[in-house]
Design an enzyme around this catalytic site. Structure first.
Site, PDB file in Angstrom:
ATOM      1  N   SER A  15       0.913  -1.308   0.063  1.00  0.00           N
ATOM      2  CA  SER A  15      -0.008   0.132  -0.066  1.00  0.00           C
ATOM      3  C   SER A  15       0.845   1.180   0.067  1.00  0.00           C
ATOM      4  O   SER A  15       0.661   2.331  -0.487  1.00  0.00           O
ATOM      5  CB  SER A  15      -0.725  -0.046   1.252  1.00  0.00           C
ATOM      6  OG  SER A  15      -0.342   0.166   2.286  1.00  0.00           O
ATOM      7  N   ILE A  33      16.308  -7.715   7.158  1.00  0.00           N
ATOM      8  CA  ILE A  33      17.546  -7.249   7.686  1.00  0.00           C
ATOM      9  C   ILE A  33      18.559  -7.110   6.392  1.00  0.00           C
ATOM     10  O   ILE A  33      18.799  -8.227   5.911  1.00  0.00           O
ATOM     11  CB  ILE A  33      17.978  -7.538   8.795  1.00  0.00           C
ATOM     12  CG1 ILE A  33      16.944  -7.446  10.004  1.00  0.00           C
ATOM     13  CG2 ILE A  33      19.364  -6.661   9.199  1.00  0.00           C
ATOM     14  CD1 ILE A  33      17.274  -8.004  11.280  1.00  0.00           C
ATOM     15  N   HIS A  63       8.879   2.804   9.076  1.00  0.00           N
ATOM     16  CA  HIS A  63       8.674   1.776  10.218  1.00  0.00           C
ATOM     17  C   HIS A  63       7.486   2.444  10.610  1.00  0.00           C
ATOM     18  O   HIS A  63       7.361   3.539  11.078  1.00  0.00           O
ATOM     19  CB  HIS A  63       9.974   1.706  10.990  1.00  0.00           C
ATOM     20  CG  HIS A  63       9.713   0.813  12.185  1.00  0.00           C
ATOM     21  ND1 HIS A  63       9.507  -0.408  11.808  1.00  0.00           N
ATOM     22  CD2 HIS A  63       9.590   1.081  13.590  1.00  0.00           C
ATOM     23  CE1 HIS A  63       9.356  -1.335  12.930  1.00  0.00           C
ATOM     24  NE2 HIS A  63       9.315  -0.276  14.042  1.00  0.00           N
ATOM     25  N   ASN A  67      14.174   3.580   5.026  1.00  0.00           N
ATOM     26  CA  ASN A  67      13.307   2.678   5.644  1.00  0.00           C
ATOM     27  C   ASN A  67      12.060   3.322   6.426  1.00  0.00           C
ATOM     28  O   ASN A  67      12.194   4.315   6.717  1.00  0.00           O
ATOM     29  CB  ASN A  67      13.690   1.625   6.318  1.00  0.00           C
ATOM     30  CG  ASN A  67      12.889   0.448   6.992  1.00  0.00           C
ATOM     31  OD1 ASN A  67      12.243  -0.240   6.404  1.00  0.00           O
ATOM     32  ND2 ASN A  67      12.923   0.636   8.666  1.00  0.00           N
TER      33      ASN A  67
HETATM   34  C1  GAR Z   1       4.189  -0.986   6.835  1.00  0.00           C
HETATM   35  O1  GAR Z   1       3.513  -0.765   7.802  1.00  0.00           O
HETATM   36  C2  GAR Z   1       5.851  -0.506   7.274  1.00  0.00           C
HETATM   37  O2  GAR Z   1       5.823   0.316   8.127  1.00  0.00           O
HETATM   38  C3  GAR Z   1       5.897  -1.924   7.675  1.00  0.00           C
HETATM   39  O3  GAR Z   1       5.188  -2.811   7.018  1.00  0.00           O
HETATM   40  C4  GAR Z   1       4.149  -2.384   6.355  1.00  0.00           C
HETATM   41  C5  GAR Z   1       3.980  -2.657   5.061  1.00  0.00           C
HETATM   42  O4  GAR Z   1       2.600  -2.418   4.404  1.00  0.00           O
HETATM   43  N1  GAR Z   1       7.373  -2.101   7.856  1.00  0.00           N
HETATM   44  C6  GAR Z   1       8.021  -2.670   8.990  1.00  0.00           C
HETATM   45  O5  GAR Z   1       7.175  -2.871   9.742  1.00  0.00           O
HETATM   46  C7  GAR Z   1       9.506  -2.565   8.794  1.00  0.00           C
HETATM   47  N2  GAR Z   1       9.828  -3.111  10.292  1.00  0.00           N
HETATM   48  P1  GAR Z   1       2.518  -2.270   2.882  1.00  0.00           P
HETATM   49  O6  GAR Z   1       3.119  -3.522   2.300  1.00  0.00           O
HETATM   50  O7  GAR Z   1       1.118  -2.209   2.759  1.00  0.00           O
HETATM   51  O8  GAR Z   1       3.189  -0.815   2.381  1.00  0.00           O
END
Ligand code: GAR
Length: 212
Positions: free
Chosen positions: A14, A97, A114, A112
């Protein structure tokens, strides 16, 4: 100059969609030149294909089972990413990582995203852990951040943050929806800031070179 972005994903994508839409709508002077995933089924790959963006798939498990090392996986991934000539590499839900074999190739050019504030809830399930901390009375807000990637997990020079208040009647779905909405905005703003900074550094460099 329009910046070339390579986006790494592991899931729904997303945030990738938010970046693609900002590029298409002229809110970002950038173009997503490739999307790489470690998961074949990641929906973000479908979003990329639908937008006509090149995709690549790099599964860590298969690499290790074939006798490769973690370091050689990172080096191979760096090679695949470098082939697309990125100005900036964006980890948008990338869940591995990355070590020096990757990061050294793109020094200071890997961001990145987060779903928590700096120093809080590094790693997986950050939103659920924030909600649990709220229910224990330890916090009243969480947030999101974009940072430069260093060898430490979900840490590194912070580019942008946004606070997301937690409400009494939040459940994981409600809180996640607000955190994701904040992410979609913040990631675009952070990429805009970093690419604009890089462009102005470039022009400073060239004017310096032209000076006698
Ligand atoms: C997001 O919330 C991002 O911040 C998180 O994965 C999700 C991906 O959502 N990342 C982490 O937790 C990294 N440590 P998406 O695939 O819908 O963009």
């Amino acid at each position: 100059m329009t910046s070339r972005l390579v986006v790494l994903i592991s899931g729904s994508g997303s945030n990738l969609a938010a970046v693609i839409s900002a590029c298409a709508g002229g809110r970002l002077d950038a173009t997503v030149v490739a999307v790489l995933s470690n998961r074949r089924a990641a929906f973000g790959l479908e979003r990329a294909r639908a937008a006509g963006i090149a995709t690549d798939y790099a599964p860590l498990g298969a690499w290790l089972r074939a006798g490769g090392s973690r370091e050689s996986y990172d080096a191979d991934l760096a090679q695949r990413v470098a082939a697309f000539g990125p100005d900036l590499v964006v980890l948008a839900g990338w869940m591995h990582i990355l070590g020096a074999a990757f990061l050294d190739r793109f020094a200071g050019r890997v961001l990145n995203l987060h779903p928590a504030l700096p120093g809080a809830f590094a790693g997986t399930d950050a939103i659920a852990r924030a909600l649990a901390a709220f229910r224990r009375g330890e916090i009243d807000h969480t947030g999101v951040m974009v940072h430069e990637v260093v060898a430490e997990v979900d840490a590194g020079p912070v580019v942008a943050t946004a606070v997301v208040p937690i409400e009494e009647d939040d459940d994981l779905e409600r809180l996640s929806a607000r955190v994701h909405a904040a992410e979609h905005r913040l990631l675009v703003e952070a990429i805009a800031a970093v690419t604009a900074g890089a462009a102005s550094n470039d022009s400073n460099d060239s004017s310096a070179k032209e000076s006698p």
